[in-house]
Design a protein around this motif. Structure first.
Motif, PDB file in Angstrom:
ATOM      1  N   LYS A  64       0.837  -1.206   0.000  1.00 23.21           N
ATOM      2  CA  LYS A  64       0.000   0.000   0.000  1.00 23.21           C
ATOM      3  C   LYS A  64       0.871   1.255   0.000  1.00 23.21           C
ATOM      4  O   LYS A  64       0.644   2.184  -0.786  1.00 23.21           O
ATOM      5  CB  LYS A  64      -0.934  -0.010   1.212  1.00 23.21           C
ATOM      6  N   ARG A  67       2.685   1.586  -3.473  1.00 26.18           N
ATOM      7  CA  ARG A  67       1.807   2.003  -4.578  1.00 26.18           C
ATOM      8  C   ARG A  67       1.471   3.489  -4.484  1.00 26.18           C
ATOM      9  O   ARG A  67       1.424   4.189  -5.499  1.00 26.18           O
ATOM     10  CB  ARG A  67       0.537   1.146  -4.579  1.00 26.18           C
ATOM     11  N   GLU A  68       1.246   3.968  -3.268  1.00 26.02           N
ATOM     12  CA  GLU A  68       0.946   5.393  -3.091  1.00 26.02           C
ATOM     13  C   GLU A  68       2.158   6.255  -3.434  1.00 26.02           C
ATOM     14  O   GLU A  68       2.020   7.308  -4.073  1.00 26.02           O
ATOM     15  CB  GLU A  68       0.490   5.652  -1.650  1.00 26.02           C
ATOM     16  N   SER A  71       2.482   6.293  -7.253  1.00 28.20           N
ATOM     17  CA  SER A  71       1.384   6.996  -7.930  1.00 28.20           C
ATOM     18  C   SER A  71       1.423   8.497  -7.705  1.00 28.20           C
ATOM     19  O   SER A  71       1.129   9.281  -8.620  1.00 28.20           O
ATOM     20  CB  SER A  71       0.034   6.449  -7.445  1.00 28.20           C
ATOM     21  N   SER A 110      -0.033  11.435 -16.090  1.00 29.42           N
ATOM     22  CA  SER A 110      -0.858  10.931 -14.990  1.00 29.42           C
ATOM     23  C   SER A 110      -0.610   9.438 -14.823  1.00 29.42           C
ATOM     24  O   SER A 110      -0.117   8.766 -15.735  1.00 29.42           O
ATOM     25  CB  SER A 110      -2.349  11.196 -15.240  1.00 29.42           C
ATOM     26  N   THR A 112      -2.539   6.083 -14.206  1.00 29.73           N
ATOM     27  CA  THR A 112      -3.869   5.472 -14.216  1.00 29.73           C
ATOM     28  C   THR A 112      -3.994   4.424 -13.119  1.00 29.73           C
ATOM     29  O   THR A 112      -4.986   4.383 -12.391  1.00 29.73           O
ATOM     30  CB  THR A 112      -4.148   4.828 -15.583  1.00 29.73           C
ATOM     31  N   SER A 113      -2.973   3.579 -12.985  1.00 37.11           N
ATOM     32  CA  SER A 113      -3.027   2.555 -11.937  1.00 37.11           C
ATOM     33  C   SER A 113      -1.641   1.997 -11.651  1.00 37.11           C
ATOM     34  O   SER A 113      -0.775   1.953 -12.527  1.00 37.11           O
ATOM     35  CB  SER A 113      -3.966   1.408 -12.340  1.00 37.11           C
ATOM     36  N   VAL A 114      -1.467   1.606 -10.395  1.00 40.26           N
ATOM     37  CA  VAL A 114      -0.296   0.843  -9.957  1.00 40.26           C
ATOM     38  C   VAL A 114      -0.837  -0.343  -9.179  1.00 40.26           C
ATOM     39  O   VAL A 114      -1.533  -0.172  -8.174  1.00 40.26           O
ATOM     40  CB  VAL A 114       0.645   1.664  -9.065  1.00 40.26           C
ATOM     41  N   THR A 115      -0.548  -1.546  -9.641  1.00 31.84           N
ATOM     42  CA  THR A 115      -1.036  -2.752  -8.978  1.00 31.84           C
ATOM     43  C   THR A 115       0.146  -3.644  -8.600  1.00 31.84           C
ATOM     44  O   THR A 115       1.274  -3.417  -9.029  1.00 31.84           O
ATOM     45  CB  THR A 115      -1.986  -3.532  -9.903  1.00 31.84           C
ATOM     46  N   LYS A 136       0.251   1.394 -15.331  1.00 27.98           N
ATOM     47  CA  LYS A 136      -0.479   1.957 -16.466  1.00 27.98           C
ATOM     48  C   LYS A 136      -0.356   3.471 -16.383  1.00 27.98           C
ATOM     49  O   LYS A 136      -0.863   4.091 -15.445  1.00 27.98           O
ATOM     50  CB  LYS A 136      -1.945   1.523 -16.449  1.00 27.98           C
ATOM     51  N   THR A 156      -1.013   5.930 -23.944  1.00 27.62           N
ATOM     52  CA  THR A 156      -1.002   5.139 -22.716  1.00 27.62           C
ATOM     53  C   THR A 156       0.046   4.042 -22.805  1.00 27.62           C
ATOM     54  O   THR A 156       0.137   3.336 -23.816  1.00 27.62           O
ATOM     55  CB  THR A 156      -2.385   4.499 -22.468  1.00 27.62           C
ATOM     56  N   ASN A 158       1.146   0.623 -20.933  1.00 25.67           N
ATOM     57  CA  ASN A 158       0.681  -0.403 -19.996  1.00 25.67           C
ATOM     58  C   ASN A 158       1.754  -1.485 -19.872  1.00 25.67           C
ATOM     59  O   ASN A 158       2.065  -2.177 -20.839  1.00 25.67           O
ATOM     60  CB  ASN A 158      -0.634  -1.012 -20.498  1.00 25.67           C
TER      61      ASN A 158
END
Length: 215
Positions: A64, A67-68, A71, A110, A112-115, A136, A156, A158
């Motif tokens: 957690k 990822r923060e 991002s 920007s 979009t996502s970090v997983t 992404k 984008t 990915n």
């Protein structure tokens, strides 16, 4: 007295049975209350961790936090500037080929996502940060000629999986690019490749900051 023949004895003759009724109450097992159960569990955990008192092996899930950090900070700080080589220029759309002195500036516009997962490992006093992530990103490229802005290209990037092992690679890991302006798709691939060293730096910064935080 005459002896009783051995063959006339029964196997149970040596047993002695109490002639009086036992007055001892049966043992009653009562369930532990919450405080006693918690104390027992804590004691078991402490005993189970005793083997690790010398920091033989310890893991902490920091996904957690990682990822923060990626991002909100590290990925958004990625920028790359480069002059177009002749090989780069060959990837430009036909309408722009033949121009000279083009300079490109790419940034992560920007996230979009970090997983994925990130783990801090302490083994025999040595730290490691192990990650397996999916990224992404939205990319933006400004193309200038003699300082004048000519084009803005967006798309984008990915990357479904990126691990520590990729930090030793010279090329961008397996990925998918989607350009918002199709004629610029090939050039977006060139720019994304130029960004890879700075993306590796961002991931390396994640590792170092994690080590400092959980030292």
């Amino acid at each position: 007295l005459p002896m009783e023949p051995a063959g006339s004895r029964k196997p149970s003759d040596h047993l002695y049975w109490a002639r009086t009724q036992s007055t001892t109450n049966p043992v009653e097992h009562k369930p532990l209350d919450k405080e006693a159960a918690a104390a027992l569990q804590q004691s078991a955990v402490a005993k189970g961790a005793a083997w690790n008192a010398a920091s033989t092996w310890e893991e902490k899930d920091i996904s957690k936090w990682a990822r923060e950090l990626l991002s909100e900070d590290l990925l958004l700080s990625i920028t790359t500037e480069f002059d177009l080589s002749s090989a780069d220029a060959s990837k430009l759309p036909e309408m722009t080929q033949g121009t000279h002195g083009l300079r490109c500036s790419l940034k992560v516009a920007s996230v979009t996502s970090v997983t994925g997962d990130v783990t801090h490992v302490l083994s025999r006093g040595k730290q490691r940060v192990v990650f397996e992530l999916g990224l992404k990103l939205t990319l933006e490229i400004e193309i200038r000629e003699a300082g004048e802005l000519k084009h803005i290209v967006t798309g984008t990037l990915n990357i479904p999986e990126i691990t520590n092992e990729e930090l030793d690679e010279t090329k961008l890991p397996s990925h998918k690019l989607t350009c918002d302006d199709r004629p610029w798709s090939s050039f977006l691939g060139v720019a994304a490749g130029r960004m890879w060293p700075n993306l590796k730096l961002a991931l390396s910064a994640l590792v170092e900051q994690a080590k400092q935080k959980w030292l």
